[in-house]
Motif scaffolding. Sequence first.
Motif, PDB file in Angstrom:
ATOM      1  N   THR A   1       0.826  -1.211   0.000  1.00 19.69           N
ATOM      2  CA  THR A   1       0.000   0.000   0.000  1.00 19.69           C
ATOM      3  C   THR A   1       0.856   1.255   0.000  1.00 19.69           C
ATOM      4  OG1 THR A   1      -0.161   0.037   2.408  1.00 19.69           O
ATOM      5  CG2 THR A   1      -1.934  -1.064   1.199  1.00 19.69           C
ATOM      6  N   THR A   2       0.250   2.318  -0.532  1.00 15.07           N
ATOM      7  CA  THR A   2       0.867   3.634  -0.486  1.00 15.07           C
ATOM      8  C   THR A   2      -0.115   4.573   0.181  1.00 15.07           C
ATOM      9  OG1 THR A   2      -0.022   4.276  -2.638  1.00 15.07           O
ATOM     10  CG2 THR A   2       2.152   3.251  -2.627  1.00 15.07           C
ATOM     11  N   GLU A   3       0.388   5.668   0.668  1.00 13.24           N
ATOM     12  CA  GLU A   3      -0.483   6.672   1.262  1.00 13.24           C
ATOM     13  C   GLU A   3      -0.450   7.913   0.395  1.00 13.24           C
ATOM     14  OE1 GLU A   3       0.131   7.338   5.384  1.00 13.24           O
ATOM     15  OE2 GLU A   3       0.543   5.232   5.755  1.00 13.24           O
ATOM     16  N   GLY A   4      -1.546   8.639   0.392  1.00 14.09           N
ATOM     17  CA  GLY A   4      -1.607   9.853  -0.421  1.00 14.09           C
ATOM     18  C   GLY A   4      -1.664   9.514  -1.889  1.00 14.09           C
ATOM     19  N   ASN A   5      -0.888  10.231  -2.688  1.00 14.32           N
ATOM     20  CA  ASN A   5      -0.878  10.045  -4.126  1.00 14.32           C
ATOM     21  C   ASN A   5      -0.258   8.699  -4.469  1.00 14.32           C
ATOM     22  OD1 ASN A   5      -0.752  10.226  -6.867  1.00 14.32           O
ATOM     23  ND2 ASN A   5       0.342  12.173  -6.924  1.00 14.32           N
ATOM     24  N   ALA A   6      -0.960   7.884  -5.223  1.00 12.36           N
ATOM     25  CA  ALA A   6      -0.489   6.541  -5.556  1.00 12.36           C
ATOM     26  C   ALA A   6       0.606   6.556  -6.605  1.00 12.36           C
ATOM     27  CB  ALA A   6      -1.650   5.676  -6.035  1.00 12.36           C
TER      28      ALA A   6
END
Length: 106
Positions: free
Chosen positions: A57-62
Motif C-alpha cells: 500500500t501507499t499513502e496519499g498520491n499513488a
Amino acid sequence: MKRLPELGTDAIVRISRQGGFAAVTALSRPREIDFAQCNPDQRDQVCSVLQTCLPVTTEGNAGAADRRFYRIELQFGQQNTQRDLVLQVPEEGAPDDLVQLWKEGT
C-alpha cells in the motif's frame, strides 16, 4: 509489519480502481462490502485479502497520473468512535485476490 485494525460486523469496505490517463468513472466499478451482510467466513476472507495488501500500500498520491491503483476505503467502529482508513494499492502490485474481490465481491 503493518496490521489491519480489528474489523467487526459494523465495518464497510469499498474498493474501486482509479487513475490512468483517461479516468472513466464507469471503469472504476466501485464495490462495497458491508460486513453486517457477510458470514464470519466471508469476513475472514476479506480481512485476509486486505492484510496481504498492506505491504504494497501507499499513502496519499499513488503515483504518476498514468498509473492505476486500487483504492480501499475502510469504515469501522461504533458510531461515536467510527474510524476511516484509506489504502491505495498500485495496480501492478495488487494481489490477485484483491483484483478478484474487486471484480466479484465476497
